[in-house]
Design a protein around this motif. Structure first.
Motif, short mmCIF file in Angstrom:
data_model
loop_
_atom_site.label_atom_id
_atom_site.label_comp_id
_atom_site.label_asym_id
_atom_site.label_seq_id
_atom_site.Cartn_x
_atom_site.Cartn_y
_atom_site.Cartn_z
N THR A 147 -0.57 22.88 0.53
CA THR A 147 0.38 23.33 -0.41
C THR A 147 1.20 24.72 0.97
O THR A 147 2.44 25.05 -0.42
CB THR A 147 -0.32 24.03 -1.46
N HIS A 148 0.56 24.97 2.06
CA HIS A 148 1.52 26.52 1.97
C HIS A 148 1.43 25.69 4.31
O HIS A 148 0.86 25.56 4.35
CB HIS A 148 0.23 27.33 2.31
N ALA A 149 1.90 26.75 4.39
CA ALA A 149 2.75 26.46 6.25
C ALA A 149 1.23 26.60 6.51
O ALA A 149 0.00 26.94 6.33
CB ALA A 149 3.19 27.33 6.61
N VAL A 150 0.93 26.06 7.74
CA VAL A 150 -0.36 26.07 8.20
C VAL A 150 -0.28 27.51 8.84
O VAL A 150 -2.13 27.75 9.14
CB VAL A 150 -0.05 24.99 9.92
N THR A 151 0.34 27.72 9.38
CA THR A 151 0.13 29.80 9.83
C THR A 151 -0.25 30.01 8.68
O THR A 151 -0.88 31.61 8.79
CB THR A 151 1.15 30.00 10.64
#
Length: 338
Positions: free
Chosen positions: A225-229
């Motif tokens: 659900t989020h950016a990798v970072t």
């Protein structure tokens, strides 16, 4: 509790290894594993490879699409990685299929991601053989290939590649980050291993560590659900909850990345070894919502979770290298397309 001299030495050795562009096996994941599934190509993840290749005139290699939804439009050689391939093998195959040419990667230029389920790896590469695909060799992969002078009119499939071409041209003329190619080390999930630093007002530098089973750099699973970072934000939220909103968590770039891919569903993951900076938010406000001037802090915010500890870097050469890399951000960039 302070780190022992041996624990300090081992951590510094691991950081120096990453700074040199190397990596190490992922033997544990400290956060997020319970919210992450093992990476399985073509099931829950898609990796795209894309080639930026120039000739002696700095014309860029382009291919004319055969797909019905972008028929006769032009794009960089690119495509999905197949099961069992490495990133470099996928790159070579796509360039051969779409452009008729053999190539060797020079370096990764940029990584773009939309969370762990879609990641694009942009390579700068050079031609080593083959012959440019002509219209008579048109097939389902492409209609033809050509060298584009970047000035003449050309119907593009997407203007997103213009930024990639500019990035490649910049590196082609002057390398601005170390040569970075995938390391053949297996990983089951998509994870971020982070050297998370805080730089004090007097250029002292600290690294955030996890204490057990021995002090080490955190490794965090990427969330769908989020950016990798976002992994770095998860660490800061857990370690420094009261300070989280007073700081920016900036992933400055990638030291190296690890991928194997030979065992489907077991080694399809990626480990991104990254440099992350915890930076005071430049906009501070008082209880009335008015901006206030805040001096740069001399020390990092206190750890509130006993699972973590700050390591103050005392080794002069390591401190200088971390300071230089943090300020120049001379690392392979990773950009979120969210």
């Amino acid at each position: 509790m302070e780190l022992t001299a041996e624990e300090r030495r081992q951590v510094e050795q691991q950081v120096e290894l990453l700074l040199s562009g190397q990596g190490s096996e992922v033997t544990m994941c400290d956060i997020g594993l319970d919210q992450s599934k093992p990476a399985a190509l073509r099931k829950n993840i898609t990796y795209i490879v894309c080639a930026v290749i120039f000739n002696d005139k700095e014309d860029v290699l382009m291919v004319q699409e055969a797909k019905p939804d972008c028929y006769k439009q032009w794009y960089l050689p690119a495509g999905r990685m197949e099961v069992g391939e490495s990133l470099e093998e996928a790159l070579k195959r796509e360039v051969k299929e779409e452009a008729g040419l053999d190539c060797e990667p020079i370096t990764l230029l940029l990584i773009q991601e939309q969370g762990p389920q879609w990641i694009r790896f942009i390579f700068l590469a050079r031609i080593t053989g083959g012959s440019l695909k002509s219209p008579s060799a048109a097939d389902q992969e492409s209609l033809q290939a050509a060298w584009w002078d970047r000035q003449s009119s050309l119907p593009l499939r997407g203007r997103d590649i213009l930024r990639l071409i500019d990035c490649g041209l910049k590196y082609h003329r002057e390398a601005w980050h170390p040569v970075t190619l995938p390391l053949d080390l297996s990983c089951r999930h998509v994870v971020q291993r982070l050297v998370l630093v805080f730089i004090g007002a007097e250029d002292q530098i600290w690294i955030l560590l996890i204490r057990a089973p021995a002090p080490h750099i955190p490794t965090v699973a990427a969330l769908k659900t989020h950016a990798v970072t976002w992994a770095a934000n998860m660490v800061v939220q857990e370690a420094l909850p009261s300070s989280y909103y007073d700081y920016d968590v900036n992933t400055l770039g990638i030291f190296s990345l690890q991928h194997n891919g030979r065992q489907h569903g077991k080694t399809d993951g990626i480990c991104f070894n990254t440099l992350v900076a915890l930076v005071p938010d430049p906009v501070q406000r008082d209880e009335d919502g008015l901006k206030v001037e805040c001096p740069a802090p001399r020390r990092p915010p206190p750890v509130e979770n006993s699972r973590y500890v700050w390591l103050d870097v005392q080794k002069a050469a390591l401190r200088e290298k971390l300071l230089e890399t943090s300020r120049n951000t001379s690392l392979l960039p990773i950009h979120s397309l969210y």
